[in-house]
Design an enzyme around this catalytic site. Structure first.
Site, PDB file in Angstrom:
ATOM      1  N   SER A 290       0.838  -1.200   0.000  1.00  0.00           N
ATOM      2  CA  SER A 290       0.000   0.000   0.000  1.00  0.00           C
ATOM      3  C   SER A 290       0.872   1.249   0.000  1.00  0.00           C
ATOM      4  O   SER A 290       1.986   1.243   0.529  1.00  0.00           O
ATOM      5  CB  SER A 290      -0.886   0.028   1.247  1.00  0.00           C
ATOM      6  OG  SER A 290      -0.106   0.314   2.395  1.00  0.00           O
ATOM      7  N   ASP A 291       0.375   2.304  -0.612  1.00  0.00           N
ATOM      8  CA  ASP A 291       0.997   3.597  -0.380  1.00  0.00           C
ATOM      9  C   ASP A 291       0.818   3.900   1.111  1.00  0.00           C
ATOM     10  O   ASP A 291      -0.017   3.279   1.782  1.00  0.00           O
ATOM     11  CB  ASP A 291       0.370   4.678  -1.262  1.00  0.00           C
ATOM     12  CG  ASP A 291       1.297   5.885  -1.427  1.00  0.00           C
ATOM     13  OD1 ASP A 291       2.253   6.026  -0.627  1.00  0.00           O
ATOM     14  OD2 ASP A 291       1.083   6.691  -2.355  1.00  0.00           O
ATOM     15  N   TRP A 292       1.576   4.853   1.614  1.00  0.00           N
ATOM     16  CA  TRP A 292       1.646   5.075   3.069  1.00  0.00           C
ATOM     17  C   TRP A 292       0.328   5.655   3.621  1.00  0.00           C
ATOM     18  O   TRP A 292       0.063   6.827   3.546  1.00  0.00           O
ATOM     19  CB  TRP A 292       2.835   5.974   3.385  1.00  0.00           C
ATOM     20  CG  TRP A 292       4.105   5.223   3.641  1.00  0.00           C
ATOM     21  CD1 TRP A 292       4.928   5.394   4.712  1.00  0.00           C
ATOM     22  CD2 TRP A 292       4.714   4.174   2.864  1.00  0.00           C
ATOM     23  NE1 TRP A 292       5.981   4.507   4.650  1.00  0.00           N
ATOM     24  CE2 TRP A 292       5.885   3.759   3.537  1.00  0.00           C
ATOM     25  CE3 TRP A 292       4.382   3.515   1.674  1.00  0.00           C
ATOM     26  CZ2 TRP A 292       6.713   2.732   3.059  1.00  0.00           C
ATOM     27  CZ3 TRP A 292       5.203   2.505   1.187  1.00  0.00           C
ATOM     28  CH2 TRP A 292       6.347   2.129   1.879  1.00  0.00           C
ATOM     29  N   GLY A 293      -0.482   4.764   4.132  1.00  0.00           N
ATOM     30  CA  GLY A 293      -1.783   5.195   4.641  1.00  0.00           C
ATOM     31  C   GLY A 293      -2.904   4.990   3.633  1.00  0.00           C
ATOM     32  O   GLY A 293      -4.026   5.447   3.848  1.00  0.00           O
TER      33      GLY A 293
END
Ligand code: NAG
Ligand code: NAG
Ligand code: NAG
Ligand code: NAG
Ligand code: NAG
Ligand code: NAG
Ligand code: NAG
Ligand code: NAG
Ligand code: NAG
Ligand code: NAG
Length: 880
Positions: A290-293
């Site tokens: 995942s992208d961060w968050g």
């Protein structure tokens, strides 16, 4: 609401313009579009060419792991939990260290003694496969030397749908073919150096505004959810997915899913895109992170095909996680079948073995959260003080490569003969803040979130710290002084009296202007990542005008993240040359001087179009939410018509077209030959089947929650994400009281999509266009080879980027599409060389939505060979 009012006024005007555009192009068919479900999540296929050994080793490794250890591999330990921007848990029992994931696509972020490479969008202008490979290899070597397992790059999302998109410069080009080759070479370079590449952001992450709900709220926009990019299937395949297919085919070990929604489902839980298209159709065998968050659910994202979550916590620094203990619970309570977590872990380890991480291991020797030598190993909880930065110098000889890449990426847009300079000019004058040193040093603003002095990179997580930054003024001054000349400068953009006084004395004036953008968590001068306009900054137009008013020999140099409006000065008779130098990285001035003074003959070509105005591009960004407090709807109504495809379709004359670039010499083209390859197998839709989800024969795991409690001897780091449960009660382990209620009330049907638990379903045969990494292998059969003779008709040695375009001929096809190019090196005056390009089946196909497959249509197919997307010198028809 701090910035909102002025932005909103500006933006309102733009919205009207962009709505008008959208209205004229088509209906609102995409508004509120949804993504069809696709389950189960495809499991790795050990017969995949190139991945056989890696997957076999990965299965062996994962087969030894306990459930908690598998959870550790898949879940980040929380923001600032370890030395890197992303860290998963370690497996002490097997002495397997925590994997380190680190930005960026231009080098290593948050480190020292590393290089600042040429940005992707600038390197793209070299049209040079060697430059891309070397750049990737260099970044990979540096990452390896710092103890990084996964380098978070390269970027092909954003592709560059609209020129004002804030992160376009991190990617390569709005042309999918050019981006596809650039990303493939980058992936190969990074991974040949022994580090896992993470191709990102999957997918349609085309603007910064509204990419995340909470971030938007911080900027005063009252929305709860991210923007939804809504796109039809054909446009997805022919444009935005195309380079991702090339990255998968090149073996990218990981892919990062994006913040935005696609057809109203978040990128990291979109089963159609992750399960169906990426792992199914494109046959991706690595892992999705995942992208961060960007993760918004636990069980649901696991079923949708997410394999690793970063940075691990639900929201940064909360200590709560969708996975971690929740994943442990979801396995023990039987919601997620074991094959799914086995597949997550196998994919992570397959990427690890694919690039030889087992042989290339270096202990992580830097720390993202401090530049000090000693500090906390776990900054999140101020725990484990000790030696954290060994300051390992990993730069090697990369400075030379960066200088060379920068020089090869300069694009000469105008030249009335003034260039190359000799160094013996009577009086050289340099103007503009963009020529000089940044006032607070090259790293003066965190993540380069400002523009002061020469612009050599955009802002955000796509940056690395500069070891040094050679400004143009320094390099030009070195040149002039070594020739005994005169050089003076004014780097205050607004000191008009001094500017006029100097310019009227100069024989040669060099004026530097720029335009910056970056990632959406930083707003600079009111630009929330995305650019508010396409004009040059700091009143560059007035600066140029002040110089041209009194000097008739003015060379304009542009450092920018993408196209800028040139109308104000491009035709001024006193502007004798223009160079687009992009974002060159640490060697900026030296790269430029190499071209200005003729050591390198410019050979770069534009990887995008310079239009007269932003309206001419036919696409724009959404600057104001258009759906109340719900997810803003960004309908990609223009279909595949972005950049030159849009200019061509709408008959709009650009200032400098895609593919354009001058040289110090000239080239002629002749002798087009089209060779049809005999005996190419016919296209057969993929119908291969796969077996059941593999069982790794790991020790069966217990369903007794007592077996997953925190070990007694562990010294817990506060807010750190562990795989353990803190109670033998599922409700308590799950989380806060509110969440426990939700847990108790959980309705299976809402988060366990139909078919998601089924490990027996055949998924391979569902994709006629699938069958191998990158899609059906028959798509890559070469059908034709086109050759032409390129002759240097000028007086100096030079490079030419010969380009091949095809017209597929259908009413919905772009008029011309790039389908071949080669940078032909060092062609001597009078010398002829042969340009050759292979046309694959994919190159000649269109996406048929009904068939869910590529097809070569009945329309006549033509090829064009020439110097740019509008300067065709030769053409022919393909005999299909
Ligand atoms: C998005 O919706 C459009 C319109 O319904 C459809 O054509 C397309 O296939 C969908 N794509 C995805 C990935 O959901
Ligand atoms: C999981 O990772 C953490 C942090 O690296 C480590 O302390 C713990 O021992 C690991 N747990 C297992 C079961 O390997
Ligand atoms: C956002 O919208 C909600 C619902 O209309 C409203 O209650 C809230 O006050 C709004 N917040 C702001 C900051 O405008
Ligand atoms: C489990 O996930 C929920 C959200 O689904 C979250 O609220 C909760 O904090 C998580 N539990 C833990 C222990 O992280
Ligand atoms: C199983 O655990 C997961 C993760 O905590 C939770 O979301 C889910 O509601 C639980 N399901 C059941 C049936 O207990
Ligand atoms: C750079 O910073 C200095 C010092 O704050 C300031 O005077 C100057 O105007 C800035 N230059 C630009 C181009 O913003
Ligand atoms: C364009 O944006 C830049 C950077 O924010 C700003 O300095 C400039 O004034 C803007 N130009 C116009 C014409 O609004
Ligand atoms: C230089 O710029 C200033 C500020 O816009 C303007 O007033 C002046 O006329 C310009 N000078 C010339 C010669 O263009
Ligand atoms: C070009 O420069 C000369 C001075 O050398 C000046 O007289 C002339 O007006 C300038 N032309 C323009 C279009 O600014
Ligand atoms: C798959 O397609 C090939 C070639 O078209 C055909 O020969 C074969 O019988 C097909 N196999 C199945 C299981 O349908």
């Amino acid at each position: 609401m701090r910035i909102a009012s002025s932005i909103a006024t500006l933006a309102a005007a733009r919205l009207v313009a962009s709505q008008a555009l959208n209205d004229s192009s088509s209906s609102d068919a995409l508004w509120g579009a949804t993504s069809p479900p696709y389950y189960p999540s495809p499991w790795v296929d050990e017969t995949t060419e190139g991945w056989e050994t890696a997957i076999r080793k990965a299965k062996e490794f994962v087969g030894q792991l306990t459930l908690l250890e598998k959870v550790n591999l898949t879940t980040g330990v929380g923001w600032e939990g370890g030395p890197c921007v992303g860290n998963v848990g370690e497996i002490p029992r097997l002495a397997f260290p925590a994997l380190c994931l680190q930005d960026s696509p231009t080098g290593i972020r948050f480190a020292d003694y590393n290089s600042a490479f040429t940005s992707g969008g600038t390197a793209a202008a070299s049209w040079d496969r060697k430059v891309w490979y070397q750049r990737g290899y260099g970044m990979g070597e540096e990452a390896k030397g710092k103890g990084i397992d996964v380098l978070l790059g390269p970027v092909v999302g954003p592709l560059g749908r609209s020129p004002a998109g804030g992160r376009n410069w991190e990617g390569f080009s709005p042309d999918p073919y050019l981006s596809g080759i650039a990303v493939a070479e980058s992936v190969k370079g990074i991974q040949d150096a022994g580090v896992i590449a993470c191709t990102k952001h999957y997918i349609l992450n085309e603007q910064e505004h509204f990419r995340q709900g909470p971030e938007s709220v911080g900027f005063g926009f009252n929305i709860t959810d991210s923007i939804s990019s809504n796109v039809d299937d054909r446009t997805l395949h022919e444009l935005y997915l195309w380079p991702f297919a090339d990255a998968v085919r090149a073996g990218t070990g990981s892919i990062m899913c994006s913040y935005n929604r696609i057809n109203n489902t978040y990128g990291c839980e979109n089963s159609q895109l992750l399960n169906g298209i990426l792992k199914g159709e494109l046959g991706f065998q690595g892992f999705v992170v995942s992208d961060w968050g960007a993760q918004h659910s636990g069980v649901f994202s696991a079923f949708a095909g997410l394999d690793m979550t970063m940075p691990g916590d639900t929201t940064f620094s909360t200590g709560n996680a969708f996975w971690g203990p929740n994943l442990t619970l979801a396995l023990t309570n039987g919601t997620i079948p074991e094959w799914r977590i086995d597949d997550m872990a196998t994919r992570i380890m397959a990427a690890y073995y694919l690039v030889g991480r087992d042989k290339n291991y270096v202990e992580t020797n830097f720390n993202s959260w401090t530049t000090d030598t000693y500090g906390y190993a776990n900054a999140i909880g101020d725990k484990n003080y000790g030696l954290v930065n060994k300051h390992v110098d990993v730069r090697g000889e990369h400075g030379k490569q960066i200088r060379d890449a920068g020089a090869r990426s300069n694009v000469l847009l105008k030249n009335n003969g003034v260039l190359p300079l000799t160094g013996k000019e009577k009086w050289t004058a340099v103007f503009g803040s963009d020529a000089g040193d940044p006032m607070y040093g090259p790293n003066g603003c965190s993540d380069r979130g400002c523009t002061n002095g020469t612009l050599a990179v955009g802002w955000g997580s796509g940056t690395s710290n500069f070891p040094y930054l050679v400004s143009p003024l320094t390099a030009i001054q070195n040149e002039v002084l070594s020739n005994g000349g005169i050089i003076q400068y004014v780097t205050d953009d607004y000191a008009y009296d001094q500017i006029a006084a100097l310019a009227s004395q100069a024989s040669h004036s060099l004026v530097f202007v720029n335009s910056d953008s970056g990632e959406g968590y930083i707003s600079f001068d009111g630009n929330i990542g995305d650019r508010n306009n396409l004009t040059v900054w700091h009143d560059g137009e007035t600066l140029i005008q002040n110089v041209t008013a009194v000097c008739n020999n003015v060379i304009v140099v542009i450092h920018s993240v993408g196209p800028v409006e040139l109308d104000a000065f491009v035709d001024n008779e006193n502007v004798t040359a223009i160079i687009w130098a992009g974002l060159p990285g640490q060697e900026s001035g030296n790269s430029l001087a190499d071209v200005l003074y003729g050591r390198v003959t410019p050979g770069g070509k534009l990887p995008f179009t310079f239009g007269k105005s932003r309206e001419d591009y036919g696409t724009d960004l959404l600057y104001v939410p258009n759906n109340g407090e719900e997810s803003p709807q960004d309908d990609f109504n223009e279909g595949p018509f972005i950049d030159y495809r849009s200019f061509d379709k709408n008959g709009i004359e650009p200032i400098y077209e895609f593919g354009f670039g001058l040289s110090y010499t000239n080239f002629s083209y002749s002798n087009l030959k089209i060779t049809k390859h005999p005996n190419v197998p016919a296209y057969t839709p993929n119908n291969a089947t796969n077996g059941f989800a593999p069982s790794l024969n790991s020790t069966p795991f217990s369903e007794d929650l007592a077996d997953y409690q925190f070990p007694d001897d562990i010294e817990r780091v506060p807010l750190f994400i562990y795989p353990y449960l803190n109670s033998t009660s599922a409700n308590v382990s799950y989380g806060d009281s509110q969440a426990s209620e939700a847990y108790a009330a959980a309705d299976k049907s809402t988060y366990i999509p139909e078919g998601s638990q089924d490990g027996t379903a055949e998924w391979k045969s569902r994709h006629p266009a699938g069958g191998a990494p990158g899609g059906n292998p028959r798509l890559y059969d070469v059908l034709f080879t086109v050759t032409a003779t390129v002759t240097n008709t000028g007086g100096v040695v030079g490079d030419e980027v010969a380009q091949l375009y095809v017209a597929l001929g259908g009413p919905d096809d772009p008029l011309y599409q790039l389908r071949g190019f080669d940078r032909l090196y060092d062609i001597q005056p009078g010398q002829s060389v042969t340009f050759g390009a292979d046309l694959t089946r994919r190159d000649l196909s269109s996406w048929n939505t009904n068939a869910g497959d590529w097809e070569i249509t009945e329309y006549e197919k033509k090829v064009y060979v020439g110097k740019s997307s509008r300067k065709f010198e030769l053409d022919g028809t393909l005999d299909l």
